[in-house]
Write a protein that holds these residues in place. Sequence first.
Motif, PDB file in Angstrom:
ATOM      1  N   UNK A  19     -17.264  -6.109  -6.334  1.00  0.00           N
ATOM      2  CA  UNK A  19     -17.918  -4.833  -6.039  1.00  0.00           C
ATOM      3  C   UNK A  19     -16.901  -3.728  -5.781  1.00  0.00           C
ATOM      4  N   UNK A  20     -15.749  -4.102  -5.256  1.00  0.00           N
ATOM      5  CA  UNK A  20     -14.707  -3.113  -4.980  1.00  0.00           C
ATOM      6  C   UNK A  20     -13.719  -2.976  -6.135  1.00  0.00           C
ATOM      7  N   UNK A  21     -13.979  -3.671  -7.220  1.00  0.00           N
ATOM      8  CA  UNK A  21     -13.155  -3.603  -8.428  1.00  0.00           C
ATOM      9  C   UNK A  21     -11.687  -3.916  -8.111  1.00  0.00           C
ATOM     10  N   UNK A  22     -11.470  -4.978  -7.338  1.00  0.00           N
ATOM     11  CA  UNK A  22     -10.108  -5.391  -6.976  1.00  0.00           C
ATOM     12  C   UNK A  22      -9.495  -6.151  -8.140  1.00  0.00           C
ATOM     13  N   UNK A  23      -8.323  -5.740  -8.559  1.00  0.00           N
ATOM     14  CA  UNK A  23      -7.645  -6.360  -9.683  1.00  0.00           C
ATOM     15  C   UNK A  23      -6.743  -7.504  -9.213  1.00  0.00           C
ATOM     16  N   UNK A  24      -6.829  -8.619  -9.906  1.00  0.00           N
ATOM     17  CA  UNK A  24      -6.046  -9.784  -9.521  1.00  0.00           C
ATOM     18  C   UNK A  24      -4.552  -9.470  -9.522  1.00  0.00           C
ATOM     19  N   UNK A  25      -4.107  -8.674 -10.460  1.00  0.00           N
ATOM     20  CA  UNK A  25      -2.688  -8.340 -10.548  1.00  0.00           C
ATOM     21  C   UNK A  25      -2.212  -7.632  -9.284  1.00  0.00           C
ATOM     22  N   UNK A  26      -3.046  -6.752  -8.722  1.00  0.00           N
ATOM     23  CA  UNK A  26      -2.676  -6.034  -7.501  1.00  0.00           C
ATOM     24  C   UNK A  26      -2.619  -6.978  -6.312  1.00  0.00           C
ATOM     25  N   UNK A  27      -3.570  -7.915  -6.252  1.00  0.00           N
ATOM     26  CA  UNK A  27      -3.562  -8.896  -5.162  1.00  0.00           C
ATOM     27  C   UNK A  27      -2.317  -9.770  -5.264  1.00  0.00           C
ATOM     28  N   UNK A  28      -1.952 -10.164  -6.469  1.00  0.00           N
ATOM     29  CA  UNK A  28      -0.757 -10.998  -6.644  1.00  0.00           C
ATOM     30  C   UNK A  28       0.497 -10.260  -6.198  1.00  0.00           C
ATOM     31  N   UNK A  29       0.581  -8.970  -6.476  1.00  0.00           N
ATOM     32  CA  UNK A  29       1.737  -8.186  -6.028  1.00  0.00           C
ATOM     33  C   UNK A  29       1.772  -8.113  -4.500  1.00  0.00           C
ATOM     34  N   UNK A  30       0.607  -7.944  -3.893  1.00  0.00           N
ATOM     35  CA  UNK A  30       0.502  -7.911  -2.437  1.00  0.00           C
ATOM     36  C   UNK A  30       0.949  -9.238  -1.836  1.00  0.00           C
ATOM     37  N   UNK A  31       0.511 -10.333  -2.429  1.00  0.00           N
ATOM     38  CA  UNK A  31       0.857 -11.662  -1.936  1.00  0.00           C
ATOM     39  C   UNK A  31       2.343 -11.936  -2.123  1.00  0.00           C
ATOM     40  N   UNK A  32       2.919 -11.535  -3.240  1.00  0.00           N
ATOM     41  CA  UNK A  32       4.354 -11.727  -3.454  1.00  0.00           C
ATOM     42  C   UNK A  32       5.160 -11.033  -2.368  1.00  0.00           C
ATOM     43  N   UNK A  33       4.732  -9.820  -2.010  1.00  0.00           N
ATOM     44  CA  UNK A  33       5.442  -9.105  -0.952  1.00  0.00           C
ATOM     45  C   UNK A  33       5.291  -9.827   0.385  1.00  0.00           C
ATOM     46  N   UNK A  34       4.095 -10.311   0.677  1.00  0.00           N
ATOM     47  CA  UNK A  34       3.883 -11.057   1.909  1.00  0.00           C
ATOM     48  C   UNK A  34       4.701 -12.331   1.956  1.00  0.00           C
ATOM     49  N   UNK A  35       4.794 -13.022   0.828  1.00  0.00           N
ATOM     50  CA  UNK A  35       5.602 -14.247   0.757  1.00  0.00           C
ATOM     51  C   UNK A  35       7.081 -13.943   1.016  1.00  0.00           C
ATOM     52  N   UNK A  36       7.555 -12.846   0.455  1.00  0.00           N
ATOM     53  CA  UNK A  36       8.966 -12.482   0.672  1.00  0.00           C
ATOM     54  C   UNK A  36       9.212 -12.185   2.144  1.00  0.00           C
ATOM     55  N   UNK A  37       8.307 -11.443   2.765  1.00  0.00           N
ATOM     56  CA  UNK A  37       8.477 -11.073   4.159  1.00  0.00           C
ATOM     57  C   UNK A  37       8.484 -12.292   5.079  1.00  0.00           C
ATOM     58  N   UNK A  38       7.535 -13.205   4.884  1.00  0.00           N
ATOM     59  CA  UNK A  38       7.460 -14.353   5.777  1.00  0.00           C
ATOM     60  C   UNK A  38       8.609 -15.315   5.518  1.00  0.00           C
ATOM     61  N   UNK A  39       9.023 -15.436   4.260  1.00  0.00           N
ATOM     62  CA  UNK A  39      10.159 -16.316   3.939  1.00  0.00           C
ATOM     63  C   UNK A  39      11.431 -15.792   4.617  1.00  0.00           C
ATOM     64  N   UNK A  40      11.651 -14.478   4.515  1.00  0.00           N
ATOM     65  CA  UNK A  40      12.832 -13.891   5.133  1.00  0.00           C
ATOM     66  C   UNK A  40      12.771 -14.017   6.656  1.00  0.00           C
ATOM     67  N   UNK A  41      11.577 -13.785   7.207  1.00  0.00           N
ATOM     68  CA  UNK A  41      11.459 -13.827   8.673  1.00  0.00           C
ATOM     69  C   UNK A  41      11.715 -15.223   9.221  1.00  0.00           C
ATOM     70  N   UNK A  42      11.196 -16.258   8.559  1.00  0.00           N
ATOM     71  CA  UNK A  42      11.296 -17.609   9.088  1.00  0.00           C
ATOM     72  C   UNK A  42      12.636 -18.274   8.801  1.00  0.00           C
ATOM     73  N   UNK A  43      13.367 -17.760   7.842  1.00  0.00           N
ATOM     74  CA  UNK A  43      14.646 -18.384   7.510  1.00  0.00           C
ATOM     75  C   UNK A  43      15.854 -17.573   7.982  1.00  0.00           C
ATOM     76  N   UNK A  44      15.667 -16.262   8.180  1.00  0.00           N
ATOM     77  CA  UNK A  44      16.802 -15.414   8.563  1.00  0.00           C
ATOM     78  C   UNK A  44      16.547 -14.582   9.810  1.00  0.00           C
ATOM     79  N   UNK A  45      15.369 -14.718  10.411  1.00  0.00           N
ATOM     80  CA  UNK A  45      15.065 -13.985  11.627  1.00  0.00           C
ATOM     81  C   UNK A  45      14.597 -12.569  11.355  1.00  0.00           C
ATOM     82  N   UNK A  46      14.510 -11.783  12.416  1.00  0.00           N
ATOM     83  CA  UNK A  46      14.080 -10.390  12.297  1.00  0.00           C
ATOM     84  C   UNK A  46      15.116  -9.615  11.496  1.00  0.00           C
ATOM     85  N   UNK A  47      14.644  -8.942  10.465  1.00  0.00           N
ATOM     86  CA  UNK A  47      15.547  -8.188   9.606  1.00  0.00           C
ATOM     87  C   UNK A  47      15.617  -6.730  10.052  1.00  0.00           C
ATOM     88  N   UNK A  48      16.783  -6.294  10.457  1.00  0.00           N
ATOM     89  CA  UNK A  48      16.943  -4.909  10.866  1.00  0.00           C
ATOM     90  C   UNK A  48      16.707  -3.979   9.678  1.00  0.00           C
TER      91      UNK A  48
END
Length: 523
Positions: free
Chosen positions: A233-262
Amino acid sequence: MSTSPPSPLPLIPWSKNPNFQTCDSLDATQAITLAAVDILVLGFPKQANKLLRTTWESGHILAFAPTAIFPLHRFWEVTNSFPHYLEWADEESVPEFFTGYNLSKEGGRQAWEKFRDGKEGRAWWPANLRNQSSEFGNEDLQYALERLGTGGEKEKHCTVGFAIDVAIEVGDVEKARDLVEKHVTGVYKRLRDLWDDETVDYEELRKELDERLGFDHALHVWSCLEGGVVGRLLDVQEKSVEAYVEEGCRLIRDRLTAGVQSLYTDKSVPELVKMMDESFVKARKLDPEGGRFMAAIGDDERKDVAQRTTFFRPPATDEQIQKLEEKLAHPDDKGEEIGNTGQPVRLPDDYKDFLHTTNGYYISDADPNELKVFFESSAVSRDFSDVLPDILTFILPSFHNLPFEDFEFIDMPDLNAKRFHIGAGGDEGYIFLIEPPFAQQVVERFDAAYAKADQRRRYVYDKLAVDAFGGIEKLRRAEWLCVHWSEWSPQPEICLGFKDFMERWAVPAAVEELRDAEAKHGK
């Protein structure tokens, strides 16, 4: 910090989420689970599970937020899609720390069933329906519909999740679907409308989602969300969700393996001080009487503070810095009791860069020291050094809820190190610089405890070291330490030098204060 998809999504942008910048990794993992629930609501289970799996693989510390664990388990139950990597998880094979819930299939479902069949799930029901049987009638559905979205009063407010439950239980599937199409979709449409609004606070959005939807206590909502109706109903595109998820994966991977990034590692100390000052000046122009990190303003100064263009003090001269080094080398009796030998002190270059930029940082000359962010050089001293042993007790943070009682935190070495008091943080706190070789003594104490620990405890030590320092190897390279503590804070923050403190606390605190002032005044 984030490069979110260019097109607005009915999700909360990662750039609004502060939880990747906190010292407690639980905050980050819980933020991921909440985002995963939102993505499931939109109808993208593959992408939601990718977020969760990446978090798991980055450290096996997937902690469910309280409002995420039950929606996720209910979704997995309805769709028979429990993640296989969690099916394998148990306390014997995988270290399951940092969470109040057992993440194994059996343990997680037991928690869900207890919630589902007990009183916990009724806590958000309207008061007059909370104590009756689960067999609702049409009058109950009407009552729920009349109270949708009223907010505020928990006793009267009805969430969309509860209304859907009642509709399903009275057999009105059409009404349940109508609630999804109008109300659930409406809530996520609002997220999309606010995507680019920088004044909207993450916690406010999260609270609004939880209070309006109430999916943490809803039993039947997932059967009405099948097929991705909300995303469609909101016309959400899978490609946009995948880009959002990729960014989230990068953030959590960096946070859990290298700590808080300044966010400011490329800035020099003078540049950091300028950023701090610009944020405070703008905040005071918007809100002259506010300010958690700047001193309270007297009546005489309140009139002109909004006209100030800087809170810099005149730079310290080389002579003033030399005088401070000599002063610290000849402490009073209290200083000698903490082991000072009277040898000349050579201040670290990053702190001298600060003094050469501004000799102290505060609003008024009349401010007492306990309300100044940083002292001028003449006020720096070894006073209050006896405070430090009382607050600096453990090498690693102790705020995690560990699942076994016999875990041993590593005690700090005896604090006979040389240290001096350089500021209060603007809020009745303490900022100390601790001289070498104390950092190396801390590393030695860590190594000794690590060598004696079993595999489970070593795992915890490693992860806590990431939270505290970005990993123990960073601490090995440190010479000076900078410790900050406020009386309202649960425990001190240990930074790897003055510049690290500016990057991780001083500048973010000023930026946050400006953000709060802008939100308060609708800027």
